[in-house]
Design a protein around this motif. Structure first.
Motif, PDB file in Angstrom:
ATOM      1  N   GLN A   5       5.883  -1.294   2.389  1.00  0.00           N
ATOM      2  CA  GLN A   5       7.339  -1.464   2.294  1.00  0.00           C
ATOM      3  C   GLN A   5       8.057  -0.112   2.339  1.00  0.00           C
ATOM      4  O   GLN A   5       9.133   0.007   2.901  1.00  0.00           O
ATOM      5  CB  GLN A   5       7.659  -2.206   0.996  1.00  0.00           C
ATOM      6  N   ASP A   6       7.467   0.891   1.695  1.00  0.00           N
ATOM      7  CA  ASP A   6       7.964   2.274   1.653  1.00  0.00           C
ATOM      8  C   ASP A   6       9.225   2.427   0.796  1.00  0.00           C
ATOM      9  O   ASP A   6       9.215   3.130  -0.199  1.00  0.00           O
ATOM     10  CB  ASP A   6       8.187   2.828   3.067  1.00  0.00           C
ATOM     11  N   CYS A   7      10.321   1.803   1.210  1.00  0.00           N
ATOM     12  CA  CYS A   7      11.606   2.019   0.525  1.00  0.00           C
ATOM     13  C   CYS A   7      12.328   0.692   0.302  1.00  0.00           C
ATOM     14  O   CYS A   7      12.269  -0.183   1.160  1.00  0.00           O
ATOM     15  CB  CYS A   7      12.524   2.874   1.396  1.00  0.00           C
ATOM     16  N   ALA A  57       0.814  -1.229   0.000  1.00  0.00           N
ATOM     17  CA  ALA A  57       0.000   0.000   0.000  1.00  0.00           C
ATOM     18  C   ALA A  57       0.840   1.268   0.000  1.00  0.00           C
ATOM     19  O   ALA A  57       0.289   2.370  -0.162  1.00  0.00           O
ATOM     20  CB  ALA A  57      -0.915   0.010   1.225  1.00  0.00           C
ATOM     21  N   HIS A  58       2.156   1.132   0.170  1.00  0.00           N
ATOM     22  CA  HIS A  58       2.954   2.364   0.269  1.00  0.00           C
ATOM     23  C   HIS A  58       4.380   2.114  -0.205  1.00  0.00           C
ATOM     24  O   HIS A  58       5.169   1.440   0.457  1.00  0.00           O
ATOM     25  CB  HIS A  58       2.974   2.875   1.714  1.00  0.00           C
ATOM     26  N   PHE A  59       4.701   2.696  -1.363  1.00  0.00           N
ATOM     27  CA  PHE A  59       6.046   2.494  -1.901  1.00  0.00           C
ATOM     28  C   PHE A  59       6.492   3.742  -2.665  1.00  0.00           C
ATOM     29  O   PHE A  59       5.685   4.618  -2.994  1.00  0.00           O
ATOM     30  CB  PHE A  59       6.064   1.257  -2.820  1.00  0.00           C
ATOM     31  N   HIS A  60       7.793   3.806  -2.930  1.00  0.00           N
ATOM     32  CA  HIS A  60       8.376   4.891  -3.741  1.00  0.00           C
ATOM     33  C   HIS A  60       9.183   4.246  -4.860  1.00  0.00           C
ATOM     34  O   HIS A  60      10.367   3.956  -4.707  1.00  0.00           O
ATOM     35  CB  HIS A  60       9.268   5.794  -2.883  1.00  0.00           C
ATOM     36  N   LEU A  61       8.509   4.045  -5.982  1.00  0.00           N
ATOM     37  CA  LEU A  61       9.137   3.337  -7.097  1.00  0.00           C
ATOM     38  C   LEU A  61      10.105   4.240  -7.868  1.00  0.00           C
ATOM     39  O   LEU A  61      10.985   3.746  -8.567  1.00  0.00           O
ATOM     40  CB  LEU A  61       8.040   2.797  -8.031  1.00  0.00           C
ATOM     41  N   MET A  99      -1.989  10.588   2.013  1.00  0.00           N
ATOM     42  CA  MET A  99      -0.962  11.564   2.415  1.00  0.00           C
ATOM     43  C   MET A  99       0.070  10.946   3.336  1.00  0.00           C
ATOM     44  O   MET A  99      -0.274  10.172   4.228  1.00  0.00           O
ATOM     45  CB  MET A  99      -1.605  12.725   3.177  1.00  0.00           C
ATOM     46  N   HIS A 100       1.343  11.298   3.117  1.00  0.00           N
ATOM     47  CA  HIS A 100       2.333  11.154   4.172  1.00  0.00           C
ATOM     48  C   HIS A 100       1.869  12.093   5.281  1.00  0.00           C
ATOM     49  O   HIS A 100       1.761  13.297   5.050  1.00  0.00           O
ATOM     50  CB  HIS A 100       3.710  11.576   3.678  1.00  0.00           C
ATOM     51  N   CYS A 101       1.576  11.575   6.446  1.00  0.00           N
ATOM     52  CA  CYS A 101       0.950  12.411   7.470  1.00  0.00           C
ATOM     53  C   CYS A 101       1.612  12.158   8.821  1.00  0.00           C
ATOM     54  O   CYS A 101       1.693  11.010   9.265  1.00  0.00           O
ATOM     55  CB  CYS A 101      -0.543  12.084   7.518  1.00  0.00           C
ATOM     56  N   SER A 147      -0.862   7.877   5.729  1.00  0.00           N
ATOM     57  CA  SER A 147       0.333   7.033   5.704  1.00  0.00           C
ATOM     58  C   SER A 147       1.309   7.468   6.792  1.00  0.00           C
ATOM     59  O   SER A 147       1.481   8.663   7.038  1.00  0.00           O
ATOM     60  CB  SER A 147       1.028   7.120   4.345  1.00  0.00           C
ATOM     61  N   HIS A 148       1.929   6.517   7.404  1.00  0.00           N
ATOM     62  CA  HIS A 148       2.926   6.671   8.480  1.00  0.00           C
ATOM     63  C   HIS A 148       2.264   6.934   9.835  1.00  0.00           C
ATOM     64  O   HIS A 148       2.298   6.088  10.702  1.00  0.00           O
ATOM     65  CB  HIS A 148       3.957   7.755   8.163  1.00  0.00           C
ATOM     66  N   LEU A 149       1.728   8.150  10.041  1.00  0.00           N
ATOM     67  CA  LEU A 149       1.071   8.504  11.320  1.00  0.00           C
ATOM     68  C   LEU A 149       1.954   8.148  12.515  1.00  0.00           C
ATOM     69  O   LEU A 149       1.451   7.710  13.569  1.00  0.00           O
ATOM     70  CB  LEU A 149      -0.301   7.816  11.447  1.00  0.00           C
TER      71      LEU A 149
HETATM   72 FE   FE2 Z   1       6.735   7.166   1.968  1.00  0.00          FE
END
Ligand code: FE2
Length: 422
Positions: A308-310, A56-60, A209-211, A241-243
């Motif tokens: 996964q994010d990164c 649900a959360h990645f930076h390709l 949102m990154h929040c 996202s994150h929180l």
């Molecule tokens: Fe991120």
């Protein structure tokens, strides 16, 4: 005659000896002990058949760039941001596409068939956006790539932040992103949320949102995000996202906040590998974990996914598109060791993110897409424990990846010759 019949599978909900019939890329029947003629029959031998993993959360756009132009020596968030700033002028369309396709190859091999990737919209050229739009199209036959317009340098803080984000949406980016805690003031953070939610509502988009990716317990943008979600009628279509600030918040305040988030049907993504490594860096001891309050959010009925994010980028020099590794870390960081919580960790990398992304036809039921993964494990908890091998990965009823079962040869007296890790 069926296209494919999988027999003797265990499903994540615990049902055993199940057969899955496939015709024209869809599941036509899920039932116990079905025997029917098929072009291909796969005996699952009692092992776990799961719907595919979803990130649900990645930076390709930054994935697999580790070491370019140099490595992150300190391993901190701030050096990572500086490094990304150094790398951006050197990025090329073809290199981004090549890395992203290579990452998606690894994802498919690990049964990860849907990814929501944020894409940095801060460049005037929108180089990263153009590249990932091409990738989205090229991987579409085998992987659902959903893109989020992410104003990394701030929506209001960066010159043309809003204009560039809107241009990215106009080009076809799917979801509206944001980074309210990075705006210059709390008030500007709140203003950015208002603008972005109104924009998403007007254009029929989802929001992610990154929040509050911060250890500051007073970083409370998630409260505004929940309020704006309801005000503009985006319930069930907005993700925080994150929180991570929620980890550090006062318990009394959280007892008010979580019901407000539930009322707004906010979805949540925790990124355990990244949160545990980047947060708490100003602490001595005790040192905070930084991951948001996953068990409490789940208990309140929110949809919570692990992302996964990164992977191998300026912020994180590890990772491998393995969502079982992500679930494993989330389980430990969140102390989610009850039987039910361990199963929830599996759901946090499968059904929960699928719901959060709004994936059509996801799941192991008649009528769903014939997308599934045969794992070298007997149940979901064992899959997490072993980071189980993906023996076979199917997309629309067609095998797209295979891996052998891990077997070691032992050279020990009076012990078995072969050790199967199960
Ligand atoms: Fe991120």
């Amino acid at each position: 005659m069926l296209d494919l019949l999988v027999r003797n599978a265990t499903l994540p909900d615990g049902r055993t000896r199940m057969s899955i019939a496939v015709q024209d890329g869809r599941i036509t029947e899920v039932t116990e002990g079905l025997a029917a003629p098929a072009h291909e029959t796969l005996d699952a031998q009692g092992l776990l058949l799961s719907p595919p993993f979803v990130d649900a959360h990645f930076h390709l756009d930054s994935a697999l760039t580790y070491g370019q132009p140099r490595v992150n020596e300190s391993g901190t968030l701030l050096e990572g941001i500086a490094l990304w700033g150094e790398l951006k002028p050197q990025l090329t369309h073809d290199a981004i596409v090549e890395r992203a396709l290579r990452y998606c190859d690894g994802a498919v091999a690990r049964g990860l068939l849907a990814i929501r990737s944020h894409v940095d919209t801060s460049h005037l050229s929108l180089l990263t956006v153009q590249a990932l739009l091409e990738v989205r199209q090229r991987v579409a036959p085998y992987l659902d790539l959903q893109l989020v317009a992410f104003p990394q340098d701030g929506l209001l803080r960066a010159p043309d932040g809003l204009r560039n984000l809107q241009r990215a949406l106009d080009l076809g980016v799917d979801v509206v992103g944001g980074i309210p805690h990075f705006e210059r003031t709390q008030a500007m953070g709140a203003e950015s949320i208002r603008i972005l939610c109104e924009l998403a509502a007007a254009q029929g988009k989802r929001v992610d949102m990154h929040c509050d990716e911060s250890d500051d317990p007073l970083s409370r943008h998630v409260e505004t995000l929940a309020y704006e979600t309801q005000r503009v009628g985006l319930q069930g279509r907005v993700t925080g996202s994150h929180l991570t600030s929620m980890h550090s918040m006062d318990n009394y305040y959280v007892s008010k906040l979580i019901p407000l988030m539930a009322e707004a049907q906010l979805d949540v993504v925790a990124n355990p590998l990244i949160n545990i490594t980047l947060q708490g860096r100003h602490d001595s001891y005790p040192r905070r974990r930084g991951m948001t309050r996953v068990p409490e959010l789940l208990a309140a009925g929110l949809t919570v996914a692990f992302g996964q994010d990164c992977v191998m980028d300026p912020w994180y020099g590890l990772g491998s598109a393995d969502m079982l590794e992500v679930a494993h870390m989330g389980l430990h960081v969140g102390q989610m060791t009850s039987q039910a919580a361990m199963r929830q960790c599996f759901e946090a990398v499968t059904t929960h993110p699928a719901q959060l992304l709004g994936l059509e036809g996801y799941g192991l039921a008649a009528g769903c897409h014939a997308d599934f993964v045969l794992l070298h494990a007997r149940d979901a908890v064992e899959a997490i424990r072993l980071r189980a091998a993906r023996l076979a990965v199917f997309r629309r009823g067609r095998r797209v990846a295979s891996s052998p079962a891990p077997v070691a040869q032992l050279h020990l007296p009076e012990r078995p010759e072969n050790l199967i890790f199960i």
